[in-house]
Each structure stands twice: as structure tokens, then as C-alpha cells.
Design an enzyme around this catalytic site. Sequence first.
Site, PDB file in Angstrom:
ATOM      1  N   GLU A   1      17.862  20.562  11.820  1.00  0.00           N
ATOM      2  CA  GLU A   1      19.089  21.490  11.804  1.00  0.00           C
ATOM      3  C   GLU A   1      18.507  22.543  11.603  1.00  0.00           C
ATOM      4  O   GLU A   1      18.007  23.310  10.676  1.00  0.00           O
ATOM      5  CB  GLU A   1      19.824  21.199  10.826  1.00  0.00           C
TER       6      GLU A   1
ATOM      7  N   GLU B   1      31.316  20.316   9.015  1.00  0.00           N
ATOM      8  CA  GLU B   1      30.501  20.741   7.735  1.00  0.00           C
ATOM      9  C   GLU B   1      30.709  22.073   7.320  1.00  0.00           C
ATOM     10  O   GLU B   1      30.261  22.958   7.838  1.00  0.00           O
ATOM     11  CB  GLU B   1      29.056  20.586   7.857  1.00  0.00           C
TER      12      GLU B   1
END
Length: 270
Positions: free
Chosen positions: A153, A247
Amino acid sequence: MKAGLVLCGPDVDHGPLALLSGTFEEKAAKAANLGCDGIELMVRDPAGLDWPAVKSTLEQAGLEVPQIVTGELFGADGLCLVTADENLHRRAEERTRSVIDLAAYLGAMVNIGRLRGQLKYLGDVSDPWPIAVERLRGVIDYAAQQDVKITMEPINRYETDFVFSAADGMRLVNDLDCDNFGLMLDLFHMNIEDVCIEEGLRLASDRLWHVHIADSNRLYPGSGHLDFDSIFATLEVLEYQGYVSAELLPLPDPDTAAQKTVEFLEGYLN
């Protein structure tokens, strides 16, 4: 494309960006009732989990586990892979391997965000990048043996000191040259670091294996200024078939944030 949410596993008391309230079983049921296809499982230490019970809970709710989230390995326990502290690296690699084993059991990928560490943790070295690449390679090679994919990420500069953008992520993909290593792009971080979110998505192309959604203010989508029409049009052109998973900050509360997100996604994923 499929809809998902990040949920705390039974061994995580509180995840700052996880959604839904209640016990793990109650959260799974809520996610299913909202119409989610799956949940990302945030864990801390798989050794403390009842693996069959976790799998049974999710199967009974009809939920997939596309990815296991490792943020609390760093957030709660301070573990990281890129560091000059050999003992810390050993403990981080051992814990990450246990997460990979759990992922193999659940048929999931494993996400590496803050767990990667930082280049500055390597100390005064002239070129820390190759060292970081090899530190990461250890867990990626282990994951390949378990037939598990790893997603890196890119994270904004205020939270790490390397791999900020999709271009940085693809540099790492190319340097590692591992078939089981790809990217998870988070729209919140992309809004900070990528000159153009759509171009970043296109750059990742077939190594784009997972997407995190939040608006520009890290609240549920529709609360900020991101151009989701353009973003989802780009994903359609790329024929992206993976998860778009929330998220984000659990505001005004974890249940409302989840509901608002899933309702928003319905207009694009259907």
C-alpha cells in the site's frame, strides 16, 4: 467489482480505521446484512486466534476474506520489516509469516502498509532502497511458497518515508519482480501523493489487486471532494474485478460510516 469493509478481528480491540460495532460475530452479520461481498480482516497475532471459528463465522455470514490487514502489527506492537534492528526485523518477519499462514488458510491476500517500516530506520546508509527491497523479499518469497499474494500500500509522506504513490509502488513491483507481489491503492493516500488518481490507477494496471475507498477527508465517500464518477469510470475501463473496500474514519459512528459507504458503492458496483 465487489464491496468490502475493514473489520477488526477477535484479537484487535480497536482499529482506528475499522468499521462496525459489536462482537466479531455481530460485525460479520452486520456486514452481510449491508450487502457486502467480503470483509478485510484486521489482525494482530494469529497465534491468539481460533482459526476454524473465524472461518466458520465468515462462511456462515456468506463473506469472503479478500485480504488480511497488518496495520496493528505496527500500530499495537511496533513491528516493522525495514529496520536496522535485527531482533525487531526477526520478530516482524516471524509474525508476518504467521499472518501469511492464516491468509493461506482463509484464501486471502496479505496487505503491507505501515508494517513495512521506514528507510530512516536503516540508519546512515548511502542507498537504503536496495536494503528495503531485500527485507521485503523475505516475506514475499515465503508467501509465494504458501500461494499467497502480497499487496503493498503506497502511503502518504506524513506516515512513511518511502513508497508514497502508485509510481513508487510500481518501482517496487518491478525491482522485486515477484509474481505474487502487487499493489493495493488507497484513494485517500492517492489524493495526497498522486498527481492524478486516474493515472495512478492506470499505471498499476494488472498489478492493481485491491482498492481502499475513502473520500478526500478520510470520511465515507460523498463527504469530500473526490471525483468518484471519474475514478469508477477508470476502474471500469481497466476491467478491474477486485474489491473496493472501506478503510476510513468511523464517523459519525462505525455503523453509520459503514452503511453510508455501502449505499454509496451500490450506485457504482451494480
